[in-house]
Design an enzyme around this catalytic site. Structure first.
Site, PDB file in Angstrom:
ATOM      1  N   LYS A  82       0.863  -1.188   0.000  1.00  0.00           N
ATOM      2  CA  LYS A  82       0.000   0.000   0.000  1.00  0.00           C
ATOM      3  C   LYS A  82       0.897   1.235   0.000  1.00  0.00           C
ATOM      4  O   LYS A  82       1.925   1.253   0.697  1.00  0.00           O
ATOM      5  CB  LYS A  82      -0.880  -0.025   1.253  1.00  0.00           C
ATOM      6  CG  LYS A  82      -1.911   1.093   1.352  1.00  0.00           C
ATOM      7  CD  LYS A  82      -2.795   0.902   2.603  1.00  0.00           C
ATOM      8  CE  LYS A  82      -3.865   1.981   2.742  1.00  0.00           C
ATOM      9  NZ  LYS A  82      -4.715   1.773   3.938  1.00  0.00           N
ATOM     10  N   SER A 157      -9.768   1.767   3.170  1.00  0.00           N
ATOM     11  CA  SER A 157      -8.880   2.530   2.320  1.00  0.00           C
ATOM     12  C   SER A 157      -7.870   1.682   1.558  1.00  0.00           C
ATOM     13  O   SER A 157      -7.331   2.132   0.549  1.00  0.00           O
ATOM     14  CB  SER A 157      -8.131   3.560   3.163  1.00  0.00           C
ATOM     15  OG  SER A 157      -7.258   2.921   4.082  1.00  0.00           O
ATOM     16  N   SER A 181      -9.915  -0.599   7.385  1.00  0.00           N
ATOM     17  CA  SER A 181      -9.323  -0.421   6.060  1.00  0.00           C
ATOM     18  C   SER A 181      -8.625  -1.648   5.492  1.00  0.00           C
ATOM     19  O   SER A 181      -8.219  -1.641   4.334  1.00  0.00           O
ATOM     20  CB  SER A 181      -8.335   0.744   6.075  1.00  0.00           C
ATOM     21  OG  SER A 181      -9.012   1.967   6.105  1.00  0.00           O
TER      22      SER A 181
END
Lengths: 498, 483
Positions: A82, A157, A181
């Site tokens: 990420k 997210s 997330s």
């Protein structure tokens, strides 16, 4: 075993093939890169990929293996990251214009540990800007699609992290979970997603959204892969004062020790209230039935303060965020407005231009709740309720070994469906937020498909530091169900690739 | 109407630690800009602070030295404000739970003369908290440059009650505080390097009243005498404003040492809302009894306690005791010499008068720690005086030689034949010769001018090159002239 779809196998399977010398890390990494080339124009999980760097790590892994010195079970396994963890020499954008051109000069501790385990760390995965969002639509660089249905969101997210594993663009991925997330996008994309106990994995080098809630964790294709990730990434870090000291655990071994127990499983009644999609409910209820049949005791428990979790979260997380994001001012690094007329204007314009709408909304909310005159009514009150939420879990865990329930109230929603309604977007994390507030380990694993072909996630929440048992609980379900290793079809239409 | 001044001070002190407050980078003065930095100092995305335990320990020690109540838990808060010298745009500080509360600083005011001790009193402290220093901005016409070397340096803020009543007291407070902190190795407190910085809150009120008057915050007090001069000027200015029928406004003023005046910086206090909240990146540090006991072991005796002890235990005059305690190295040297033996009064004299003069006029970089005379040597020297082997005068000469060559005093005396002569037979012949040669002086003496006899004594001392025992010479001449 056919080697055509290396990228669709689990890390455990691939580790065996690598150890047996049947495949090389270069071949495996190349398979992932090829897959990215073919499907990512549709999925858009990656913001960037440094192919040369990935292949050179893979070559180094193959050389270690050839020399008889592999670093561990993850040596040579691709893990995509990420775009919120720092990797020396790689971009660190947090999907924000603010950091569009920022390159990190240092490694996050988790990254360092995974490198030491020999993993091939590659790619910068899309996300909601600064991890603020539940659909990856808040990225400054475009939305990521759900590989099961490109018109739907992958969740957020960590949407890029979930989508990349689901679409077989990588074997594992790293994400971060502040209010769900990891678990929410894992549920939306049909992968395993795990948020460890707060303090298990160092936050050093994880760009902070809400410091008291943020935690790094893996997206995987099976439960054991998550255990392998934890084995490599966990451990005390003197650079993070909130990192837990003195814990060295082998989760892959540990979960086996738990496997045959007749667990007492709690089902929080508040997780089955209004707003829960009937198909999700049915799928989760059948999972509960499975546990009963497998010899577990299931009882209903109550988390009476659950309804406060979302408001408490949006007070505390935004308060911390308003302060954490103050450093992005265009002075030392990051976006600097070329329009500014003086020092104060430089702040206004740089931040005004650099941050997206949701980030600004949360900074304003957080600034407000910390303001003099409001602090007691919001921040302090929220901290008190947070303690009550923690106590709810303590009470529940005095009766049961773990909790299970839905990871999300619905399956993946359509892109654009909630972008104009922040509150309804916030409610998609209603079942995941309380584990962050209480610092508990929690995970999501696939437990079924909806009638329109969207994955459904089952959430397991365990007491602090009981990841091994949590993994064992998940593993029992996984073993008995045919969802292990599911890979979304590249055409973006619902269906199984098996 | 007669007014009295009421002053409160806010003193910032940089701690002398191996590294910065929240990271392992060292801190210091005089480096090239932006060299003492790392991801934490620069607040790069993802970086996290970690507490410097040494800084907490030193702050606890300050609290102990000043008699503060020490908190059981050292807790951290974020003070949020935007300014380019603050890399995170918040400062990690302590808000509602400072590490130290209350406490006292003993001060000594000037006496009637340098050799007479002035009155002592204790100034009340409000709190001491630990925080991090900010970077340094330099402004040019078009641009501003920022240097983060100083950012993150451990800093304590010491806040007094409004319990200081004159510029001289403010001066005495800072002098006493600085001495304690330097003694304990907490800080070098060099104001020129910004290691100690002071702001003053000053107001005046009619004598006999208790409510505080309109407060002026005075900044840019860059030296201890600057504090005295700035505060004195400001008190006088406020008195004058009121005497002229004017009224005072709450404002921040700046001391301009070059022009010897204060000027207004801003009158309206901006309503700052720092949005303090507990720093979620840092765990509170528990201050255990064990830790405190450990830290207490390293605390020095505070300077004024030492001064009193020297006066009582060694019977030293204030003039010697106060000089000795003004510098810990000097006092330690003295006490070490006392332990090796010798009259404390004589030792104090040599340390205060001779050693300090020799050192200040000698080579650069030579101080007590590396000079060639060490406590044992000085003790030996004083013993020679006490044993009547040499006179005070000769001892000074020997000391000079010791500082040059580093030799042992007994060897020097022997080598140079400096032993004092007490041989009455030998000295009597010399005294007779002196009396004969100074007939005029002897006559004056006999006529009642007691001082005239000094010429005779001087003759003897000169002839013996100072080696004659002055007492023996005295007695002999006394006897011979009265024969």
């Amino acid at each position: 075993m056919s080697h055509h779809n290396l990228n669709t196998l689990t890390a455990v399977e691939l580790g065996e093939l690598l150890a047996a010398g049947e495949i090389s890390s270069v071949a495996l990494t190349q398979a992932c890169l090829d897959r990215i080339e073919s499907v990512d124009p549709g999925v858009k999980a990656f913001l960037s990929v440094d192919r040369e760097d990935a292949l050179s790590q893979a070559r180094a892994s193959d050389e270690r293996r050839a020399a008889g010195q592999p670093l561990g079970p993850l040596d040579g396994i691709p893990i995509a990251l990420k775009d919120i963890v720092a990797v020396t020499g790689q971009p660190l954008t947090c999907a924000s214009k603010m950091l569009e051109n920022f390159v990190s000069p240092y490694d996050a501790t988790a990254v360092h540990k995974l490198k030491e385990a020999g993993a091939v760390l590659f790619g910068r995965l899309n996300m909601d800007e600064f991890a603020m969002g539940s659909s990856t639509e808040n990225s400054a660089f475009g939305r990521t699609s759900n590989p099961w249905d490109l018109d739907r969101v992958p969740g957020g997210s960590s949407g890029g992290s979930a989508a990349s594993v689901a679409a077989a663009e990588t074997v594992l991925s790293l994400g971060s979970d502040t209010g769900g997330s990891i678990r929410q996008p894992a549920a939306f994309c049909g992968t395993v997603g795990l948020k460890p106990t707060y303090g298990r994995i160092s936050r050093y080098g994880l760009v902070a959204f809400a410091s008291s809630l943020d935690q790094i964790g893996p997206f995987t294709r099976c439960v054991e892969d998550a255990a392998m990730f934890l084995d490599a990434a966990c451990g005390h870090d003197p650079k993070d004062s909130t990192s837990l000291p003195g814990l060295e655990t082998n989760f892959l071994e540990g979960m086996k020790n738990h496997r045959d127990r007749p667990w007492k499983i709690g089902v929080p009644k508040e997780f089955f209230a209004e707003g829960l999609d009937p198909e999700v409910r049915a799928s989760v209820e059948s999972a509960i039935q499975f546990y009963k049949e497998s010899g577990c005791t299931v009882e209903e428990v109550s988390l009476p303060h659950s309804s406060y979790a979302v408001p408490v979260y949006y007070i505390l997380a935004t308060a911390e965020a308003s302060s954490n994001l103050a450093r992005y001012d265009g002075i030392r690094y990051g976006h600097r407005s070329s329009e500014a007329t003086d020092g104060i204007d430089l702040y206004y314009k740089s931040r005004g231009e650099g941050f997206g709408e949701e980030v600004k909304r949360r900074i304003m909310l957080g600034t407000y709740v910390l303001s003099s005159g409001y602090y007691d009514a919001y921040y302090l009150k929220a901290q008190k309720v947070r303690s009550l939420i923690r106590k709810d879990f303590d009470d529940a865990f005095s009766k049961v070994d773990c909790l299970i329930g839905p990871a999300t109230p619905t399956v993946a929603f359509r892109a654009g469906e909630k972008t104009d309604d922040p509150l309804s977007m916030y409610l998609s994390d209603v079942y995941t937020i309380s584990a962050n507030l209480a610092g508990l380990p929690a995970m999501s694993l696939p437990c079924g498909m909806s009638s329109d072909g969207c994955p459904i996630g089952l959430q397991v929440i365990s007491p602090v530091l009981q990841e091994a048992e949590m993994l064992a609980v998940a593993k029992r379900f996984e073993e008995a169900h045919p969802y292990s290793g599911i890979v979304a079809p590249s055409n973006g239409k619902a269906g199984s690739a098996s | 109407m007669k007014y009295e001044a009421v002053i409160g001070l806010e003193v910032h002190v940089q701690l002398k630690t191996n590294s910065k407050m929240f990271t392992s980078v060292p801190h210091g003065f005089g480096n090239e800009p932006n060299r003492l930095i790392d991801p934490v100092v620069m607040a790069l995305p993802g970086s996290l602070p970690v507490i410097n335990r040494e800084a907490v320990a030193k702050s606890i020690q300050v609290g102990m030295l000043l008699g503060c109540d020490i908190a059981e838990v050292c807790k951290w808060d974020r003070k949020n404000y935007f300014y380019p010298d603050s890399p995170k745009n918040y400062q990690i500080s302590q808000y509602d739970q400072p590490l130290c509360l209350n406490g006292l600083v003993e001060i000594e005011l000037a006496g009637p003369s340098r050799s007479e001790e002035g009155p002592h009193r204790k100034v009340k402290l409000t709190r001491i908290h630990l925080e991090e220093d900010v970077g340094k901005l330099t402004h040019f016409e078009q641009d501003s440059l920022v240097d983060y070397n100083r950012a993150g340096t451990p800093l304590i803020e010491i806040v007094t009650e409004p319990d200081i009543y004159s510029a001289d007291e403010a001066f005495a407070f800072l002098t006493a505080l600085r001495r304690i902190l330097v003694y304990a190795g907490i800080s070098d407190c060099d104001m020129e390097k910004g290691q100690l910085r002071c702001d003053a809150n000053i107001s005046i009120r009619p004598v006999g009243t208790t409510t505080l008057g309109t407060k002026v915050e005075l900044k840019n007090l860059n030296s201890i005498s600057g504090v005295r001069n700035g505060v004195a000027y400001e008190i006088a200015r406020q008195n004058q404003v009121l005497a002229e029928g004017g009224s005072l406004v709450q404002e921040t003023r700046r001391w301009d040492a070059d022009r010897n005046m204060t000027t207004s910086m801003r009158t309206k206090e901006e309503a700052h809302d720092y949005r303090y909240f507990p720093d979620p990146d840092l765990m509170p540090v528990s201050v255990s009894e064990e830790w405190k006991a450990e830290l207490a072991k390293d605390l020095p005796e505070v300077p004024f306690d030492r001064q009193r002890r020297y006066q009582q235990e060694f019977d030293l005059p204030y003039s010697s005791a106060s000089v000795l305690i003004s510098d810990r190295m000097l006092a330690d040297f003295f006490e070490s010499a006392v332990e090796f033996g010798g009259s404390p009064a004589l030792l104090a004299n040599f340390v205060v008068n001779d050693l300090t003069r020799e050192l200040s006029s000698g080579d650069e970089g030579v101080d007590l720690s590396n000079c060639k005379v060490q406590p044992q040597g000085l003790s030996e020297l004083v013993k020679l005086v006490e044993e009547n082997v040499i006179s005070n005068q000769i001892a000074r000469e020997v000391l000079g030689e010791m500082l040059k060559s580093g030799g042992n005093p007994r060897d020097i005396v022997k080598e140079k034949g400096l032993e004092q002569s007490s041989d009455e037979g030998e000295l009597e012949a010399l005294c007779r010769e002196a009396i004969a040669a100074n007939e005029k002086a002897v006559n004056q003496y006999r006529e009642g001018n007691a001082k005239a006899i000094n010429a005779v004594k001087g003759f003897v001392m000169k002839a013996t090159k100072g080696k004659a025992n002055p007492k023996v010479v005295n007695d002999l001449i006394e006897r011979l002239v009265n024969e």
